[in-house]
Structure formats: structure tokens, C-alpha cells
Design an enzyme around this catalytic site. Sequence first.
Site, PDB file in Angstrom:
ATOM      1  N   LYS A 132      82.882  26.904  46.911  1.00 12.14           N
ATOM      2  CA  LYS A 132      84.124  26.255  46.487  1.00 12.14           C
ATOM      3  C   LYS A 132      85.259  27.240  46.799  1.00 12.14           C
ATOM      4  CE  LYS A 132      86.316  22.883  44.281  1.00 12.14           C
ATOM      5  NZ  LYS A 132      86.464  21.522  44.843  1.00 12.14           N
ATOM      6  N   ASP A 147      81.610  20.044  46.269  1.00 12.04           N
ATOM      7  CA  ASP A 147      81.837  18.638  45.893  1.00 12.04           C
ATOM      8  C   ASP A 147      81.530  17.717  47.079  1.00 12.04           C
ATOM      9  OD1 ASP A 147      84.017  19.897  47.056  1.00 12.04           O
ATOM     10  OD2 ASP A 147      85.536  18.892  45.850  1.00 12.04           O
ATOM     11  N   ASP A 205      68.767  19.485  40.753  1.00 13.29           N
ATOM     12  CA  ASP A 205      68.408  18.301  39.952  1.00 13.29           C
ATOM     13  C   ASP A 205      68.862  17.028  40.661  1.00 13.29           C
ATOM     14  OD1 ASP A 205      67.495  20.024  37.900  1.00 13.29           O
ATOM     15  OD2 ASP A 205      68.206  18.658  36.337  1.00 13.29           O
ATOM     16  N   ASP A 214      71.725  25.160  40.729  1.00 12.29           N
ATOM     17  CA  ASP A 214      71.076  24.505  39.592  1.00 12.29           C
ATOM     18  C   ASP A 214      71.397  23.008  39.606  1.00 12.29           C
ATOM     19  OD1 ASP A 214      69.765  24.230  37.083  1.00 12.29           O
ATOM     20  OD2 ASP A 214      71.711  24.263  36.089  1.00 12.29           O
ATOM     21  N   TYR A 260      75.891  32.813  35.694  1.00 14.79           N
ATOM     22  CA  TYR A 260      74.823  33.262  34.800  1.00 14.79           C
ATOM     23  C   TYR A 260      74.895  34.780  34.566  1.00 14.79           C
ATOM     24  CZ  TYR A 260      72.510  28.715  35.470  1.00 14.79           C
ATOM     25  OH  TYR A 260      72.199  27.380  35.492  1.00 14.79           O
TER      26      TYR A 260
HETATM   27  C1  IPM Z   1      66.541  25.668  35.895  1.00 18.13           C
HETATM   28  C2  IPM Z   1      67.016  25.544  34.461  1.00 18.13           C
HETATM   29  C3  IPM Z   1      67.538  26.882  33.982  1.00 18.13           C
HETATM   30  C4  IPM Z   1      68.781  27.222  34.783  1.00 18.13           C
HETATM   31  C5  IPM Z   1      67.837  27.021  32.489  1.00 18.13           C
HETATM   32  C6  IPM Z   1      66.736  26.539  31.623  1.00 18.13           C
HETATM   33  C7  IPM Z   1      68.162  28.452  32.158  1.00 18.13           C
HETATM   34  O1  IPM Z   1      67.953  24.535  34.328  1.00 18.13           O
HETATM   35  O2  IPM Z   1      65.661  26.505  36.163  1.00 18.13           O
HETATM   36  O3  IPM Z   1      67.015  24.923  36.741  1.00 18.13           O
HETATM   37  O4  IPM Z   1      69.896  26.810  34.427  1.00 18.13           O
HETATM   38  O5  IPM Z   1      68.621  27.925  35.780  1.00 18.13           O
HETATM   39 MN    MN Z   2      68.183  23.352  36.153  1.00 21.36          MN
END
Ligand code: IPM
Ligand code: MN
Length: 325
Positions: A161, A192, A220, A216, A118
Site C-alpha cells: 500500500k 486493495d 483467508d 493474513d 504484528y
Molecule cells: C493466522 C491467524 C493468526 C494471525 C492469529 C491467530 C495470531 O489468523 O495464522 O492466520 O493473525 O497470523
Molecule cells: Mn489468519
Amino acid sequence: MKVAVVEGDGIGKEVVSAALKVLDALSLDIEEVPVEIGYGKWKRTGKAITEDDFDIFESCDCIFFGAITTPPDPDYKSVLVRIRQKFDLYANIRPIKGMGVGENIDFTIVRENTEGMYSGVEQVFPDAVHSTRVITRRGSERIAEYACSLARGKRLTIVHKANILKSCRLFRDVCIGVADRHKILWEDMLVDAVAHRLVLDPERFELIVTTNLFGDILSDMAAALIGGLGLCASANIGEDYALFEPVHGSAPDIAGKGLANPVAAILSLAMMLKWFGRVEESDAVHDAVSRVLAGGITTPDLGGRYSTAEVAEAVAAAIEKEQAT
Ligand code: IPM
Ligand code: MN
Ligand code: NAD
């Protein structure tokens, strides 16, 4: 306390207004300053965020954030990433704790939040694009320090990694150095392999520290283990500023229908209260959420038949009931 409130787009609006009902139930002296940023604003004005918005953020103690939709603009620079970088919110803390689904899962992901993939350093050529992954000693040191401050006897898993990326070797080695200095029990694992182990044996994890994009993706994934994104809160922490937000996005597929689970946003508020030093109130929010979920008052993502607002009202009522006793 002065909090900038960003509802944002899609379900951001629904979960923020729901969470604020819970905040109301606590009757704290908190000034809420609404700020419009995101896709809706971009459509209306051509800009997703302005310098004035940043000035308002600066005049507040922190930001409570819903979610925003990424505008379909090839030159768009993520507003959320800009806020994280502008306020140097280097630690993204994402607790993953089962509350019904995955009851024995309980770990925290500590995600570096300002560099890595990022970095924003990108070169666009006609037939190639180079996105530069920047990992610095300073960035790795401070995120490792933050993770170690949360350890309290837990084993720290350093996720990287390093078999392929030199940037990850620096990250891994710095994290190991910091963990050793603090005499913290650590292990290191390739990302991984972590993805694989998370699916097979998530209960073994206690505390994870990793780089920006890996954090990130893993967050999820981890959310799916405990019932979904509707339950996962986060805190973006810097030296003297912070932003609190659910891990999920604006979920256009369910927006505007009252289907969104407000718990992630409500627990993000609880993280904000803790950051403010209101630990008792933060715990009260957690307890109320647990009671409401255990009572089966949930949105459809968890199998229930209640709306976003109804779940939040139930949490607020549970807090008020507890306060009355
Ligand atoms: C998160 C989101 C963000 C990220 C995006 C929206 C910039 O996916 O906060 O997890 O990638 O960090
Ligand atoms: Mn995210
Ligand atoms: P998403 O997190 O919005 O949704 C992923 C899936 O999870 C969807 O099926 C959605 O319905 C479900 N979901 C998410 N939150 C939920 C909730 N509270 N209750 C019930 N179900 C929920 O991810 P996406 O669809 O990939 O992204 C949509 C938009 O959001 C994109 O424009 C993306 O860039 C943006 N985004 C923003 C943020 C943020 O502002 N913090 C974070 C992630 C994605």
C-alpha cells in the site's frame, strides 16, 4: 525426527488427531511430543503458555500445530505470534490450490511473519492506542529472497500500500531490488486492487509476497475461492526451525461435532514432511488427499456427509493402498 504436537482448542484437537492418523499410515520414525497450550490451558492455569512449553519446543525439530482460541483477556499476547517471533519464523507460506472448487487456481502467498502490524510495539493512552507497523530492510529482504526462491519461472506479485504508507514503500522497493537481482519476472500491485482482482480473476496470480497483516487477510480471502479454510495449509519457516499449521482457527461454531475438514491439517503435515526432506511421503499425502476428495469423501463444508475422522481414515487408507501396490 522429533515433533512437538499442539492440538490446541476447538477443532484444533479434532484435525490434529485426524492428521496424525495419516502420519501413522506412513510408518516413519517420528517421535511426537504432545504440548498443551492455548485457551484451555489458560482457563485451567491462568497461563496460555509457559517457559517450560518453550523449552519443550526447543528440544524438538519443529512444531505441528492445530489452532488455539484467543482467551478473553485484555492483556493477552498472542501465543502463536510469540512462537513465530521467538523462533524467528519469518516466512509464512500458504499455498492456494483448487482441488475441485476453483480447479484452475494455483498460487502461493508468501507472508512476512515477524514484523509489520504484528510488531507488538503498541502504546495505550486513555483515548487512543498506537499500534506501530514496523517494516525493516532486513525483514523485507529475507522474505523477498524466500519468495524468489519459490519463483521457478512464476511471476511474482509484490503486494503493498505504497501510495499511502512509507513503510510499504520500503517493502516494495526492497522486494523489487531482490527480484531484479534474481532476474525474476515481477509486478507490483496495491493491496486493495489485489483483493478486487482475487475475486474477479484469481487464476492470474502465481506467487504473492506481502507484509504480515495483508498476508493474513488475503489468505483467508483466497481460501474462500477454493472451497474454504478447511483446505488451506501453511508452513511458518525460519533458519533452522518451523511450525506447520492449518490457516484456519479453532472454529468454535463447529467444534466437537466431527464437522471440521481435516484436509488443511493433513496438507500442513505434508508441508512438514517436505521440510524434513521426505518429498516422496509428502507427495504421497497430497495424492491421497486428491483421490479422497475426488471420490466425494468430504466433510459437510465441501458438501459431503463424512466426519473429520472418516476423511482422515480414507486418506490413510489411500496411502496404505498405494504403498501395497
Ligand atoms: C493466522 C491467524 C493468526 C494471525 C492469529 C491467530 C495470531 O489468523 O495464522 O492466520 O493473525 O497470523
Ligand atoms: Mn489468519
Ligand atoms: P476460524 O478460522 O476458526 O473460522 C472461520 C469460519 O471457517 C468458521 O465459520 C468455521 O466454522 C470455518 N472453518 C474453519 N476451519 C474449518 C474447517 N477445518 N472445516 C470446516 N470449516 C472450517 O476463524 P474465527 O472463527 O474468526 O476464529 C476462531 C478462533 O480461532 C478465535 O479465537 C481466533 O483468534 C482463533 N484463530 C486461531 C488461529 C490459529 O491458532 N492458528 C488462526 C485463526 C484464528
